[in-house]
Design a protein around this motif. Structure first.
Motif, PDB file in Angstrom:
ATOM      1  N   LEU A 410      24.693  67.960  87.037  1.00 49.42           N
ATOM      2  CA  LEU A 410      24.458  68.415  85.679  1.00 49.42           C
ATOM      3  C   LEU A 410      23.163  68.377  85.350  1.00 49.42           C
ATOM      4  N   ASP A 411      22.640  69.290  84.265  1.00 52.22           N
ATOM      5  CA  ASP A 411      21.241  68.786  83.767  1.00 52.22           C
ATOM      6  C   ASP A 411      21.313  69.095  82.258  1.00 52.22           C
ATOM      7  N   ARG A 412      21.131  67.845  81.495  1.00 48.53           N
ATOM      8  CA  ARG A 412      21.260  67.849  80.078  1.00 48.53           C
ATOM      9  C   ARG A 412      20.061  68.667  79.451  1.00 48.53           C
ATOM     10  N   GLU A 413      18.832  68.805  80.174  1.00 43.29           N
ATOM     11  CA  GLU A 413      17.816  69.741  79.759  1.00 43.29           C
ATOM     12  C   GLU A 413      18.335  71.212  79.508  1.00 43.29           C
ATOM     13  N   GLN A 414      19.127  71.471  80.429  1.00 41.29           N
ATOM     14  CA  GLN A 414      19.427  73.142  80.509  1.00 41.29           C
ATOM     15  C   GLN A 414      20.807  73.301  79.557  1.00 41.29           C
ATOM     16  N   VAL A 415      21.715  72.252  79.684  1.00 42.63           N
ATOM     17  CA  VAL A 415      23.006  72.355  78.943  1.00 42.63           C
ATOM     18  C   VAL A 415      23.462  70.946  78.326  1.00 42.63           C
ATOM     19  N   SER A 416      23.476  70.775  77.280  1.00 44.84           N
ATOM     20  CA  SER A 416      23.835  69.492  76.658  1.00 44.84           C
ATOM     21  C   SER A 416      25.208  69.267  76.380  1.00 44.84           C
ATOM     22  N   GLU A 417      26.005  70.452  76.218  1.00 46.80           N
ATOM     23  CA  GLU A 417      27.495  70.197  75.915  1.00 46.80           C
ATOM     24  C   GLU A 417      28.003  71.381  76.544  1.00 46.80           C
ATOM     25  N   TYR A 418      29.360  71.280  76.902  1.00 44.83           N
ATOM     26  CA  TYR A 418      30.139  72.194  77.620  1.00 44.83           C
ATOM     27  C   TYR A 418      31.700  72.424  76.705  1.00 44.83           C
ATOM     28  N   ASN A 419      32.094  73.587  76.747  1.00 45.65           N
ATOM     29  CA  ASN A 419      33.335  73.706  76.133  1.00 45.65           C
ATOM     30  C   ASN A 419      34.216  74.587  77.023  1.00 45.65           C
ATOM     31  N   VAL A 420      34.783  73.781  77.959  1.00 48.57           N
ATOM     32  CA  VAL A 420      35.270  74.366  79.163  1.00 48.57           C
ATOM     33  C   VAL A 420      36.825  74.711  78.843  1.00 48.57           C
ATOM     34  N   THR A 421      37.122  76.073  79.141  1.00 47.10           N
ATOM     35  CA  THR A 421      38.522  76.466  78.883  1.00 47.10           C
ATOM     36  C   THR A 421      39.274  76.640  80.369  1.00 47.10           C
ATOM     37  N   VAL A 422      40.386  75.910  80.478  1.00 39.42           N
ATOM     38  CA  VAL A 422      41.318  75.807  81.397  1.00 39.42           C
ATOM     39  C   VAL A 422      42.487  76.949  81.086  1.00 39.42           C
ATOM     40  N   ARG A 423      42.563  77.992  81.687  1.00 38.87           N
ATOM     41  CA  ARG A 423      43.978  78.776  81.629  1.00 38.87           C
ATOM     42  C   ARG A 423      45.091  78.640  82.613  1.00 38.87           C
ATOM     43  N   ALA A 424      46.354  78.839  82.189  1.00 36.08           N
ATOM     44  CA  ALA A 424      47.320  78.544  83.127  1.00 36.08           C
ATOM     45  C   ALA A 424      48.074  80.099  82.892  1.00 36.08           C
ATOM     46  N   ALA A 425      48.361  80.648  84.038  1.00 31.21           N
ATOM     47  CA  ALA A 425      49.097  82.125  84.170  1.00 31.21           C
ATOM     48  C   ALA A 425      50.106  82.019  84.760  1.00 31.21           C
ATOM     49  N   ASP A 426      51.394  82.739  84.434  1.00 29.73           N
ATOM     50  CA  ASP A 426      52.401  82.615  85.619  1.00 29.73           C
ATOM     51  C   ASP A 426      52.475  83.995  86.309  1.00 29.73           C
ATOM     52  N   GLY A 427      53.464  84.229  87.136  1.00 32.98           N
ATOM     53  CA  GLY A 427      53.447  85.418  87.902  1.00 32.98           C
ATOM     54  C   GLY A 427      54.499  86.310  87.279  1.00 32.98           C
ATOM     55  N   GLY A 428      54.869  86.294  86.120  1.00 40.36           N
ATOM     56  CA  GLY A 428      55.782  87.253  85.593  1.00 40.36           C
ATOM     57  C   GLY A 428      55.085  88.601  85.384  1.00 40.36           C
ATOM     58  N   SER A 429      55.771  89.433  85.123  1.00 40.04           N
ATOM     59  CA  SER A 429      55.352  91.020  84.561  1.00 40.04           C
ATOM     60  C   SER A 429      55.825  91.457  83.319  1.00 40.04           C
ATOM     61  N   PRO A 430      54.907  91.409  82.200  1.00 43.01           N
ATOM     62  CA  PRO A 430      53.712  90.729  82.208  1.00 43.01           C
ATOM     63  C   PRO A 430      53.337  89.503  82.313  1.00 43.01           C
ATOM     64  N   PRO A 431      52.237  88.900  82.760  1.00 44.03           N
ATOM     65  CA  PRO A 431      52.216  87.450  82.843  1.00 44.03           C
ATOM     66  C   PRO A 431      52.137  86.763  81.419  1.00 44.03           C
ATOM     67  N   LEU A 432      52.584  85.464  81.338  1.00 44.40           N
ATOM     68  CA  LEU A 432      52.680  84.928  80.078  1.00 44.40           C
ATOM     69  C   LEU A 432      51.519  83.739  80.456  1.00 44.40           C
ATOM     70  N   SER A 435      46.452  78.155  77.405  1.00 45.63           N
ATOM     71  CA  SER A 435      44.953  77.483  77.634  1.00 45.63           C
ATOM     72  C   SER A 435      44.876  76.132  77.007  1.00 45.63           C
ATOM     73  N   ALA A 436      43.749  75.382  77.287  1.00 39.84           N
ATOM     74  CA  ALA A 436      43.259  74.364  76.626  1.00 39.84           C
ATOM     75  C   ALA A 436      41.685  74.105  76.921  1.00 39.84           C
ATOM     76  N   VAL A 437      40.992  73.889  75.813  1.00 42.34           N
ATOM     77  CA  VAL A 437      39.652  73.742  75.978  1.00 42.34           C
ATOM     78  C   VAL A 437      39.049  72.066  76.060  1.00 42.34           C
TER      79      VAL A 437
END
Length: 502
Positions: A410-432, A435-437
């Motif tokens: 990582l390089d703090r001088e380029q990006v000092s904070e991250y809000n990373v979004t994790v997504r979980a999707a099932d295999g349904g149709s349509p999928p449900l 997410s979590a940040v």
């Protein structure tokens, strides 16, 4: 030895077996224990600290804990001893009335190691329930022309205990006209039948009083009774007959409440009251009676409450058609529930960092996630993903656990904070999906040198200036943060260059 002493001995042997089994399971990241039901809150289950080789200081500082997933917590970790103990009194029959082997699952996380251990605790049965009949009294109406040797099904007793503590035998007391036969059902259950041993004579006796007793295999044994009153009737020589020996139907789990799922039909060749057919459940469990309703007049089976494929994917009912006498026919109704995609993946952040140093190496763990989907098949297959371009990646950890790790430095001088979004999707149709940040702050390290605003400074100075007079001002900046960005100045060697005049 007293009965109380024998029960105490059985509990001790069960606990010893659980301890021996845990010793070799711990090395595989999986612990197994057993504990009798109905133990008081705080009862010992297993020595987790010893089996996993954990240090007590880590336990007392909260570095090891049982994961909370929003469900009822039946076990707790004792911080001083490292023992797994019961968090409340456990009733095996309440938790596992539909399964023979009752196993509760919990998960333990070791924060410092980012490691999760699965713990299976088998709840051992004790003989705390007596056999009981759904109906304490049964009225049976038999024709006086019924042939000796005829058999009539009786209500089965129910004992929620398991193993040797469950139902073991039946006994019948009454008179010489009747005897008892016990048949084995498809699932190994015992089905009592009343056998006519001697021809009936209504003019001799219009009623017969019998007592059916059910006993379990406990020590001491527990018993339950049902009274049977037999009324002798005039002749009824034709039994109802179902149109099918077995009925099958498939319904989706979202079928509306009140829907007619299937209709069973039986006919009786007799006339008048003897030919009037009514329907009833032959073996009606508590769950079946809560979900399905059988109309005794029409044979329609309707839905009483919403189905849930995850709760039960198939049901088998035994329906009896009987006339105004004692003649009957029996059929089986098999109801299969099909799954729909009605559950979104559940994404839980089990553990995470709030900040990380910018010089952390690639592969550093920043979060531990758990994901599950209660649906089945493709509807329950979950795929996880991260934001495109973020310097992080997902790694499979343990069963349904994933780690979020750094993909590069990582390089703090380029990006000092991250809000990373994790997504979980099932295999349904349509999928449900869900997410979590993850909010992550990057900590500074002193990896940048100060830089002057100009490579060279020059000034003109008149001679004979007083000491302390301002000559010029220089400026330098540092891309780091805080103390690492504080700039101080000092002079190097001062050299004079004489002016030569030609």
């Amino acid at each position: 030895m007293s009965a109380a002493g024998r029960r105490w001995g059985r509990r001790q042997r069960a606990l010893l077996w659980g301890v021996l089994l845990a010793a070799w399971e711990a090395a595989r990241g999986q612990l197994r224990y057993s504990v009798p039901e109905e133990m008081p809150k705080g009862s010992f289950v297993g020595d987790v600290a010893k089996d996993l080789g954990l240090q007590l200081p880590a336990l007392s500082h909260g570095g090891v804990r049982i994961l909370d997933k929003g469900r009822t917590q039946y076990f707790a970790l004792h911080g001083k001893t490292g023992h797994l103990v019961t968090a409340e009194r456990i009733d095996r029959e309440q938790l596992c009335r539909l399964v023979e082997k009752c196993v509760l699952r919990c998960e333990l996380i070791v924060e410092g190691e980012m490691q999760v251990y699965g713990i299976d605790v088998e709840i051992m049965d004790v003989n705390d329930n007596a056999p009981s009949f759904r109906q304490a009294e049964k009225d049976l109406r038999l024709s006086e022309t019924t042939a000796p040797g005829s058999r009539f099904p009786l209500a089965e007793a129910h004992d929620p205990d398991s193993g040797r503590n469950s139902l073991r035998s039946y006994e019948l007391s009454g008179d010489e006209h009747f005897s008892l036969a016990v048949q084995a059902g498809p699932g190994g259950d015992q089905r009592p039948e009343l056998v006519l041993a001697k021809a009936l004579d209504r003019e001799e006796a219009a009623f017969h009083e019998l007592v059916l007793r059910a006993s379990d295999g406990g020590d001491p044994a527990r018993t339950g009774t049902a009274r049977i009153r037999v009324t002798v009737l005039d002749a009824n020589d034709n039994a109802p007959v179902f149109s099918q020996a077995e009925y099958t139907v498939r319904v989706p789990e979202d079928v509306p409440v009140g829907s007619v799922l299937i209709t069973v039909t039986a006919t009786d060749a007799d006339e008048g009251l003897n030919g009037l057919v009514k329907y009833s459940m032959k073996k009606e469990t508590d769950m079946a009676s809560d979900i399905f309703h059988l109309d005794s007049e029409t044979g329609e089976i309707t839905l009483l409450r919403i189905l849930d494929f995850e709760e039960g994917d198939s049901y088998e009912l035994e329906v009896q058609a009987h006339d105004n006498g004692a003649l009957f026919d029996t059929t089986k109704v098999a109801i299969t529930v099909t799954d729909i995609n009605d559950n979104a993946p559940e994404l839980t952040v089990s553990s995470k960092l709030n900040e990380i140093s910018e010089d952390a190496p690639a592969g550093a763990v920043v979060a531990l996630l758990h994901v599950e989907d209660r649906d089945s098949g493709r509807n329950g297959e979950v795929r996880c993903s991260l934001d495109v371009g973020a310097p992080f990646r997902l790694e499979k950890s343990y069963e349904d656990y994933y780690r979020v790790v750094t993909a590069r430095e990582l390089d703090r001088e380029q990006v000092s904070e991250y809000n990373v979004t994790v997504r979980a999707a099932d295999g349904g149709s349509p999928p449900l999906q869900s997410s979590a940040v993850l909010a992550l702050r990057v900590l500074d390290v002193n990896d940048n040198a100060p830089v002057f605003a100009q490579e060279r400074y020059s000034a003109r100075l008149a001679e004979n200036n007083a000491a302390g007079a301002l000559v010029l001002t220089v400026r330098a900046s540092d891309a780091d943060w805080g103390q690492n960005a504080r700039v101080r100045y000092r002079l190097g060697d001062v050299r004079f260059f004489p002016i030569v005049v030609f």
